[in-house]
Design a protein around this motif. Structure first.
Motif, PDB file in Angstrom:
ATOM      1  N   TYR A  37     -10.385  24.601  -1.222  1.00 19.03           N
ATOM      2  CA  TYR A  37      -9.277  23.776  -0.740  1.00 19.03           C
ATOM      3  C   TYR A  37      -8.855  22.761  -1.799  1.00 19.03           C
ATOM      4  CZ  TYR A  37      -6.652  20.290   1.899  1.00 19.03           C
ATOM      5  OH  TYR A  37      -5.676  19.406   2.322  1.00 19.03           O
ATOM      6  N   TYR A  38      -7.530  22.662  -2.024  1.00 17.99           N
ATOM      7  CA  TYR A  38      -6.958  21.668  -2.932  1.00 17.99           C
ATOM      8  C   TYR A  38      -5.757  21.008  -2.263  1.00 17.99           C
ATOM      9  CZ  TYR A  38      -9.545  24.124  -6.650  1.00 17.99           C
ATOM     10  OH  TYR A  38     -10.522  24.704  -7.414  1.00 17.99           O
ATOM     11  N   TYR A  39      -5.471  19.798  -2.691  1.00 21.44           N
ATOM     12  CA  TYR A  39      -4.243  19.131  -2.267  1.00 21.44           C
ATOM     13  C   TYR A  39      -3.257  19.233  -3.426  1.00 21.44           C
ATOM     14  CZ  TYR A  39      -1.100  15.572  -0.361  1.00 21.44           C
ATOM     15  OH  TYR A  39      -0.012  14.912   0.139  1.00 21.44           O
ATOM     16  N   VAL A  40      -2.155  19.949  -3.195  1.00 22.32           N
ATOM     17  CA  VAL A  40      -1.187  20.233  -4.254  1.00 22.32           C
ATOM     18  C   VAL A  40       0.026  19.327  -4.086  1.00 22.32           C
ATOM     19  CG1 VAL A  40       0.244  21.988  -5.357  1.00 22.32           C
ATOM     20  CG2 VAL A  40      -1.977  22.622  -4.364  1.00 22.32           C
ATOM     21  N   VAL A  41       0.338  18.559  -5.129  1.00 23.66           N
ATOM     22  CA  VAL A  41       1.447  17.597  -5.095  1.00 23.66           C
ATOM     23  C   VAL A  41       2.679  18.217  -5.749  1.00 23.66           C
ATOM     24  CG1 VAL A  41       2.198  15.281  -5.725  1.00 23.66           C
ATOM     25  CG2 VAL A  41      -0.229  15.721  -5.288  1.00 23.66           C
ATOM     26  N   PRO A  42       3.812  18.263  -5.044  1.00 24.30           N
ATOM     27  CA  PRO A  42       5.036  18.803  -5.648  1.00 24.30           C
ATOM     28  C   PRO A  42       5.477  17.964  -6.849  1.00 24.30           C
ATOM     29  CG  PRO A  42       5.265  18.565  -3.265  1.00 24.30           C
ATOM     30  CD  PRO A  42       4.011  17.851  -3.656  1.00 24.30           C
ATOM     31  N   ALA A  43       6.131  18.608  -7.816  1.00 21.75           N
ATOM     32  CA  ALA A  43       6.552  17.928  -9.038  1.00 21.75           C
ATOM     33  C   ALA A  43       7.485  16.761  -8.740  1.00 21.75           C
ATOM     34  CB  ALA A  43       7.233  18.926  -9.981  1.00 21.75           C
ATOM     35  N   GLU A  44       8.400  16.938  -7.778  1.00 21.46           N
ATOM     36  CA  GLU A  44       9.358  15.861  -7.480  1.00 21.46           C
ATOM     37  C   GLU A  44       8.676  14.646  -6.857  1.00 21.46           C
ATOM     38  OE1 GLU A  44       9.772  19.089  -4.237  1.00 21.46           O
ATOM     39  OE2 GLU A  44       9.502  18.948  -6.421  1.00 21.46           O
ATOM     40  N   GLU A  45       7.636  14.888  -6.030  1.00 27.82           N
ATOM     41  CA  GLU A  45       6.883  13.784  -5.443  1.00 27.82           C
ATOM     42  C   GLU A  45       6.119  13.038  -6.536  1.00 27.82           C
ATOM     43  OE1 GLU A  45       4.641  11.270  -2.751  1.00 27.82           O
ATOM     44  OE2 GLU A  45       6.579  12.278  -2.666  1.00 27.82           O
ATOM     45  N   LEU A  46       5.486  13.771  -7.429  1.00 25.62           N
ATOM     46  CA  LEU A  46       4.723  13.154  -8.511  1.00 25.62           C
ATOM     47  C   LEU A  46       5.637  12.348  -9.426  1.00 25.62           C
ATOM     48  CD1 LEU A  46       1.940  12.850  -9.760  1.00 25.62           C
ATOM     49  CD2 LEU A  46       2.339  14.950 -11.051  1.00 25.62           C
ATOM     50  N   THR A  47       6.815  12.868  -9.717  1.00 24.86           N
ATOM     51  CA  THR A  47       7.776  12.151 -10.563  1.00 24.86           C
ATOM     52  C   THR A  47       8.204  10.843  -9.917  1.00 24.86           C
ATOM     53  OG1 THR A  47       8.622  14.205 -11.537  1.00 24.86           O
ATOM     54  CG2 THR A  47      10.039  12.273 -11.671  1.00 24.86           C
ATOM     55  N   ALA A  48       8.421  10.864  -8.603  1.00 26.05           N
ATOM     56  CA  ALA A  48       8.826   9.655  -7.878  1.00 26.05           C
ATOM     57  C   ALA A  48       7.722   8.594  -7.934  1.00 26.05           C
ATOM     58  CB  ALA A  48       9.156  10.001  -6.432  1.00 26.05           C
ATOM     59  N   VAL A  49       6.485   9.024  -7.773  1.00 24.92           N
ATOM     60  CA  VAL A  49       5.352   8.103  -7.833  1.00 24.92           C
ATOM     61  C   VAL A  49       5.221   7.516  -9.238  1.00 24.92           C
ATOM     62  CG1 VAL A  49       2.827   7.942  -7.728  1.00 24.92           C
ATOM     63  CG2 VAL A  49       4.068   9.191  -5.961  1.00 24.92           C
TER      64      VAL A  49
ATOM     65  N   GLN B  52       0.823  -1.191   0.000  1.00 24.57           N
ATOM     66  CA  GLN B  52       0.000   0.000   0.000  1.00 24.57           C
ATOM     67  C   GLN B  52       0.865   1.252   0.000  1.00 24.57           C
ATOM     68  OE1 GLN B  52      -2.938  -0.103   3.092  1.00 24.57           O
ATOM     69  NE2 GLN B  52      -3.378  -2.270   2.782  1.00 24.57           N
ATOM     70  N   THR B  53       0.561   2.172  -0.927  1.00 26.88           N
ATOM     71  CA  THR B  53       1.289   3.431  -0.999  1.00 26.88           C
ATOM     72  C   THR B  53       0.283   4.572  -1.189  1.00 26.88           C
ATOM     73  OG1 THR B  53       1.574   3.253  -3.406  1.00 26.88           O
ATOM     74  CG2 THR B  53       3.335   2.362  -2.032  1.00 26.88           C
ATOM     75  N   SER B  54       0.765   5.793  -1.073  1.00 28.24           N
ATOM     76  CA  SER B  54      -0.111   6.950  -1.267  1.00 28.24           C
ATOM     77  C   SER B  54       0.716   8.128  -1.737  1.00 28.24           C
ATOM     78  CB  SER B  54      -0.857   7.304   0.024  1.00 28.24           C
ATOM     79  OG  SER B  54       0.065   7.586   1.071  1.00 28.24           O
ATOM     80  N   ILE B  55       0.044   9.096  -2.318  1.00 33.81           N
ATOM     81  CA  ILE B  55       0.710  10.330  -2.731  1.00 33.81           C
ATOM     82  C   ILE B  55       0.836  11.230  -1.511  1.00 33.81           C
ATOM     83  CG2 ILE B  55       0.550  12.384  -4.187  1.00 33.81           C
ATOM     84  CD1 ILE B  55      -0.968  10.753  -6.215  1.00 33.81           C
ATOM     85  N   GLN B  56       2.055  11.477  -1.066  1.00 34.68           N
ATOM     86  CA  GLN B  56       2.285  12.257   0.131  1.00 34.68           C
ATOM     87  C   GLN B  56       3.185  13.454  -0.174  1.00 34.68           C
ATOM     88  OE1 GLN B  56       3.382   9.840   3.511  1.00 34.68           O
ATOM     89  NE2 GLN B  56       2.035   8.175   2.910  1.00 34.68           N
ATOM     90  N   ASN B  57       3.637  14.092   0.891  1.00 34.14           N
ATOM     91  CA  ASN B  57       4.526  15.261   0.779  1.00 34.14           C
ATOM     92  C   ASN B  57       3.877  16.415   0.027  1.00 34.14           C
ATOM     93  OD1 ASN B  57       6.616  13.839   2.101  1.00 34.14           O
ATOM     94  ND2 ASN B  57       7.211  12.876   0.157  1.00 34.14           N
ATOM     95  N   GLY B  58       2.555  16.350  -0.135  1.00 34.05           N
ATOM     96  CA  GLY B  58       1.849  17.465  -0.725  1.00 34.05           C
ATOM     97  C   GLY B  58       1.409  18.436   0.358  1.00 34.05           C
ATOM     98  N   SER B  59       0.667  19.450  -0.028  1.00 33.51           N
ATOM     99  CA  SER B  59       0.208  20.436   0.950  1.00 33.51           C
ATOM    100  C   SER B  59      -1.193  20.901   0.591  1.00 33.51           C
ATOM    101  CB  SER B  59       1.150  21.643   0.972  1.00 33.51           C
ATOM    102  OG  SER B  59       1.227  22.249  -0.311  1.00 33.51           O
ATOM    103  N   GLY B  60      -1.967  21.209   1.618  1.00 36.96           N
ATOM    104  CA  GLY B  60      -3.295  21.746   1.401  1.00 36.96           C
ATOM    105  C   GLY B  60      -3.219  23.244   1.168  1.00 36.96           C
ATOM    106  N   GLU B  61      -3.824  23.690   0.093  1.00 36.11           N
ATOM    107  CA  GLU B  61      -3.802  25.113  -0.237  1.00 36.11           C
ATOM    108  C   GLU B  61      -5.196  25.572  -0.634  1.00 36.11           C
ATOM    109  OE1 GLU B  61      -0.887  26.142  -3.148  1.00 36.11           O
ATOM    110  OE2 GLU B  61       0.674  24.862  -2.269  1.00 36.11           O
ATOM    111  N   ARG B  62      -5.487  26.836  -0.321  1.00 40.83           N
ATOM    112  CA  ARG B  62      -6.755  27.426  -0.747  1.00 40.83           C
ATOM    113  C   ARG B  62      -6.511  28.334  -1.943  1.00 40.83           C
ATOM    114  NH1 ARG B  62     -11.217  26.421   1.781  1.00 40.83           N
ATOM    115  NH2 ARG B  62     -11.104  25.380   3.822  1.00 40.83           N
ATOM    116  N   ILE B  63      -7.204  28.040  -3.023  1.00 42.90           N
ATOM    117  CA  ILE B  63      -7.097  28.824  -4.253  1.00 42.90           C
ATOM    118  C   ILE B  63      -8.486  29.345  -4.572  1.00 42.90           C
ATOM    119  CG2 ILE B  63      -6.456  28.789  -6.691  1.00 42.90           C
ATOM    120  CD1 ILE B  63      -4.637  26.398  -6.064  1.00 42.90           C
ATOM    121  N   ASP B  64      -8.628  30.656  -4.594  1.00 42.12           N
ATOM    122  CA  ASP B  64      -9.940  31.301  -4.784  1.00 42.12           C
ATOM    123  C   ASP B  64     -10.961  30.785  -3.778  1.00 42.12           C
ATOM    124  OD1 ASP B  64      -8.957  32.771  -6.930  1.00 42.12           O
ATOM    125  OD2 ASP B  64      -9.488  31.204  -8.385  1.00 42.12           O
ATOM    126  N   GLY B  65     -10.473  30.545  -2.549  1.00 40.66           N
ATOM    127  CA  GLY B  65     -11.352  30.126  -1.467  1.00 40.66           C
ATOM    128  C   GLY B  65     -11.694  28.651  -1.442  1.00 40.66           C
TER     129      GLY B  65
END
Length: 309
Positions: free
Chosen positions: A287-299, A272-285
């Motif tokens: 909420y989104y979970y934003v995944v860094p490019a390096e984390e996405l590349t590793a996955v 079992q794995t998951s997309i981690q090392n991302g961050s929660g951000e509010r864009i135009d009010g």
């Protein structure tokens, strides 16, 4: 041996043969009934989609040659007058050569391009916008791997599946209340209603969506474990009915049989794995979970290696 003894022995052998014959015929009928029920259930489950072979593959997966393949597992909440949302999103990659299966959970709020709309949005909105095909295309684009098949589970009907296998056992990490139920820490035996409430709790979990995904995987693994037990053989009709009514997939019955035959060793070894090392951000009010490019590349790299791409 006198004549009377020989006669008794022949009579005993005759009854033994009759008993075995009855047992064999009964077993044959029982197995045929299971096969017919399974075939009927998979016919109801089979839901082909209008989607060509992935551009990330040169040719179709061949199960007889034990090609690695991927399945997008979606837990969908569909309400009246609403297209619904993909509440749970798991990408399963299966590699029979490595004898392993990887389960990657994708956070529902992940910000990504919705393929076919040309917009950036939460990944679980792809289902509402374009159903299964758009969801598969969007996940494929995010992970840069072919998404070969899908398995859609109706979360409301998931209760029926849990009840059909006699409930599931899970190891609960911490105490919490959800859906009118209390879930103490430790080993729990859950029925359908309890399992749905247990898997849906989100905001009280210190790990947020990741904790929710972990509980959902525990329920799914519990269903698989109980469904594979000998006790479930006597309740096969209810199990197949529950599966047929609440699961849709583009896999055919023959393909399922091939997977069971050729990929059995891989199915017993889950990672079992998951997309981690991302961050929660509010864009135009919002909420989104934003995944860094390096984390996405590793996955992406790990999944490509597992699919031998």
């Amino acid at each position: 041996m006198n004549r009377k003894s020989r006669k008794k022995k022949k009579k005993w052998l005759k009854w033994v043969l009759i008993s075995f014959s009855i047992l064999f015929v009964g077993l044959a009928i029982y197995l045929f009934t299971i096969y017919q029920s399974l075939n009927s259930a998979t016919d109801k489950m089979h839901n082909p989609i209008d989607r060509d072979i992935s551009t990330k593959r040169s040719e179709q997966v061949n199960f007889n040659e034990k090609d690695p393949f991927s399945v997008l597992v979606l837990g969908v909440d569909e309400r009246e007058d609403d297209a619904g949302r993909s509440d749970t999103m798991i990408v399963m990659t299966v590699n029979p050569n490595e004898e392993s299966t990887k389960l990657l959970s994708i956070p529902r709020d992940t910000l990504t391009e919705i393929v076919g709309r040309g917009t950036q949005d939460k990944i679980n909105h792809a289902y509402a916008f374009g159903g299964i095909p758009m969801t598969m295309d969007t996940v494929e684009n995010l992970l840069d791997i072919p998404i070969d098949y899908y398995l859609q589970v109706n979360m409301e009907g998931f209760e029926d599946i849990v009840d059909a296998v006699g409930g599931v056992s899970v190891d609960n990490n911490f105490s919490f209340d959800s859906g009118g139920y209390s879930f103490p820490e430790g080993e729990l035996k859950l029925d359908g209603h309890e399992a749905l409430a247990y898997s849906r709790m989100r905001y009280e979990d210190p790990n947020g969506d990741f904790g929710r995904q972990e509980r959902q995987r525990k329920i799914i693994q519990g269903v698989v474990r109980e469904g594979a037990s000998l006790n479930s053989l006597w309740n096969f009709s209810n199990i197949f009915d529950a599966l047929g009514n609440n699961i849709k997939t583009n896999l055919t019955f023959k393909q399922m049989v091939d997977i069971q035959s050729e990929y059995r060793s891989a199915a017993s070894n889950f990672e079992q794995t998951s997309i981690q090392n991302g961050s929660g951000e509010r864009i135009d009010g919002i909420y989104y979970y934003v995944v860094p490019a390096e984390e996405l590349t590793a996955v992406q790299t790990a999944l490509k290696e597992h699919l031998d791409i």
